[in-house]
Motif scaffolding. Sequence first.
Motif, PDB file in Angstrom:
ATOM      1  N   ASP A 149       0.872  -1.174   0.000  1.00 22.03           N
ATOM      2  CA  ASP A 149       0.000   0.000   0.000  1.00 22.03           C
ATOM      3  C   ASP A 149       0.913   1.229   0.000  1.00 22.03           C
ATOM      4  N   PHE A 150       0.944   1.943  -1.111  1.00 20.04           N
ATOM      5  CA  PHE A 150       1.743   3.160  -1.206  1.00 20.04           C
ATOM      6  C   PHE A 150       0.959   4.333  -0.626  1.00 20.04           C
ATOM      7  N   VAL A 151       1.579   5.076   0.277  1.00 17.67           N
ATOM      8  CA  VAL A 151       1.023   6.327   0.778  1.00 17.67           C
ATOM      9  C   VAL A 151       1.953   7.433   0.305  1.00 17.67           C
ATOM     10  N   LEU A 152       1.428   8.329  -0.516  1.00 18.11           N
ATOM     11  CA  LEU A 152       2.232   9.297  -1.257  1.00 18.11           C
ATOM     12  C   LEU A 152       1.965  10.697  -0.731  1.00 18.11           C
ATOM     13  N   VAL A 153       3.023  11.361  -0.254  1.00 18.74           N
ATOM     14  CA  VAL A 153       2.875  12.682   0.357  1.00 18.74           C
ATOM     15  C   VAL A 153       3.807  13.666  -0.353  1.00 18.74           C
ATOM     16  N   ALA A 154       3.216  14.648  -1.014  1.00 21.25           N
ATOM     17  CA  ALA A 154       4.010  15.626  -1.765  1.00 21.25           C
ATOM     18  C   ALA A 154       4.561  16.707  -0.841  1.00 21.25           C
TER      19      ALA A 154
ATOM     20  N   VAL B 160       1.448   9.236 -11.205  1.00 17.18           N
ATOM     21  CA  VAL B 160       2.211   8.147 -10.571  1.00 17.18           C
ATOM     22  C   VAL B 160       1.279   7.046 -10.080  1.00 17.18           C
ATOM     23  N   VAL B 161       0.087   7.437  -9.630  1.00 16.44           N
ATOM     24  CA  VAL B 161      -0.848   6.473  -9.043  1.00 16.44           C
ATOM     25  C   VAL B 161      -1.278   5.374 -10.023  1.00 16.44           C
ATOM     26  N   PRO B 162      -1.652   5.693 -11.276  1.00 15.61           N
ATOM     27  CA  PRO B 162      -2.166   4.627 -12.156  1.00 15.61           C
ATOM     28  C   PRO B 162      -1.212   3.449 -12.366  1.00 15.61           C
ATOM     29  N   PRO B 163       0.095   3.666 -12.635  1.00 14.20           N
ATOM     30  CA  PRO B 163       0.955   2.494 -12.803  1.00 14.20           C
ATOM     31  C   PRO B 163       1.147   1.682 -11.518  1.00 14.20           C
ATOM     32  N   LEU B 164       1.071   2.322 -10.369  1.00  9.87           N
ATOM     33  CA  LEU B 164       1.156   1.570  -9.112  1.00  9.87           C
ATOM     34  C   LEU B 164      -0.060   0.660  -8.956  1.00  9.87           C
ATOM     35  N   ARG B 165      -1.231   1.213  -9.247  1.00 15.65           N
ATOM     36  CA  ARG B 165      -2.460   0.420  -9.131  1.00 15.65           C
ATOM     37  C   ARG B 165      -2.533  -0.649 -10.215  1.00 15.65           C
ATOM     38  N   ALA B 166      -2.032  -0.319 -11.397  1.00 15.41           N
ATOM     39  CA  ALA B 166      -2.042  -1.299 -12.483  1.00 15.41           C
ATOM     40  C   ALA B 166      -1.190  -2.514 -12.145  1.00 15.41           C
TER      41      ALA B 166
ATOM     42  N   MET C 216       7.599  13.578  -9.854  1.00 14.57           N
ATOM     43  CA  MET C 216       6.227  13.107 -10.067  1.00 14.57           C
ATOM     44  C   MET C 216       5.552  13.861 -11.207  1.00 14.57           C
ATOM     45  N   LEU C 217       6.108  15.016 -11.568  1.00 16.80           N
ATOM     46  CA  LEU C 217       5.620  15.766 -12.717  1.00 16.80           C
ATOM     47  C   LEU C 217       6.526  15.596 -13.928  1.00 16.80           C
ATOM     48  N   SER C 218       7.846  15.640 -13.716  1.00 14.94           N
ATOM     49  CA  SER C 218       8.773  15.609 -14.850  1.00 14.94           C
ATOM     50  C   SER C 218       9.005  14.206 -15.389  1.00 14.94           C
ATOM     51  N   GLN C 219       9.026  13.180 -14.518  1.00 12.67           N
ATOM     52  CA  GLN C 219       9.259  11.797 -14.944  1.00 12.67           C
ATOM     53  C   GLN C 219       8.376  10.834 -14.133  1.00 12.67           C
ATOM     54  N   PRO C 220       7.058  10.961 -14.225  1.00 14.82           N
ATOM     55  CA  PRO C 220       6.184  10.137 -13.384  1.00 14.82           C
ATOM     56  C   PRO C 220       6.297   8.643 -13.648  1.00 14.82           C
ATOM     57  N   ALA C 221       6.470   8.251 -14.907  1.00 17.91           N
ATOM     58  CA  ALA C 221       6.564   6.820 -15.208  1.00 17.91           C
ATOM     59  C   ALA C 221       7.830   6.221 -14.611  1.00 17.91           C
ATOM     60  N   GLU C 222       8.938   6.958 -14.704  1.00 18.89           N
ATOM     61  CA  GLU C 222      10.201   6.462 -14.136  1.00 18.89           C
ATOM     62  C   GLU C 222      10.131   6.433 -12.616  1.00 18.89           C
ATOM     63  N   LEU C 223       9.523   7.433 -12.005  1.00 16.84           N
ATOM     64  CA  LEU C 223       9.368   7.432 -10.551  1.00 16.84           C
ATOM     65  C   LEU C 223       8.515   6.244 -10.118  1.00 16.84           C
ATOM     66  N   ALA C 224       7.425   5.995 -10.833  1.00 15.28           N
ATOM     67  CA  ALA C 224       6.586   4.844 -10.498  1.00 15.28           C
ATOM     68  C   ALA C 224       7.364   3.540 -10.632  1.00 15.28           C
TER      69      ALA C 224
END
Length: 231
Positions: A3-8, A20-26, A215-223
């Motif tokens: 369970d990822f809890v993400l705090v900006a 970032v959320v969609p690839p984690l859930r996928a 999370m804005l510049s490279q969201p897929a890589e961060l995920a």
Amino acid sequence: MADFVLVAGAWLGSWAWDEVVPPLRAAGHGACPLTLSGLAEKRGVPAGQQTHVRDIVDEIERRDLREVVLVGHSYSGIPVGQAAERVGDRLARVVFVDSEVPVDGGSFASGWWQGRAAFEAVLADNDGYWPPLGPADLDGQGLTDEQIARLVQGSTPHPAATLTEPAVLTRSLAELPATYIKCLLDGPEPNDTVAGLLTSDHWRLVTMDTGHWPMLSQPAELARILLAEAG
């Protein structure tokens, strides 16, 4: 599954994690982006440093989350680091994304590069808030014009007490299972406190070739990195 809890970080809300959320859930994991009190849609809610710690702990306990990967970006590393030691065996790992880390008795302001007094003067001049950045402040961080506009438009003033009240730690962060993600466009090396923690066998370092808001510049890589750290 985790369970990822993400705090900006400062000025931002849960919206910052939208890509970032969609690839984690996928991948089959839970993903809970959290807005801290006083920010974004919670603007106007009174908040101090320990309010933000409680925001995080309460969310984990309210949802009865297990195998938590607690992710803190920038400023929020300070409350995230405190929350990580308070959730006990619910925690699987804490990930600090180009963030500050808490020092017992210290605050975000006390670590300010120009000194605490200079930072507190900025807060006093802005009615007890830290004003958000403008477009010119975001140059060189790997962001497109569209991403810069989104960041600026989504930011809200950050309440001062969360930045000046001291952190409270009951044990060394070095004992926590942790990953530190260093975003290289924001400086090639972690600060001295983080460098010391990275000597722990429980900590590991990952780098990203982007700026301070991945999370804005490279969201897929961060995920991708977050998924690897949950493995």
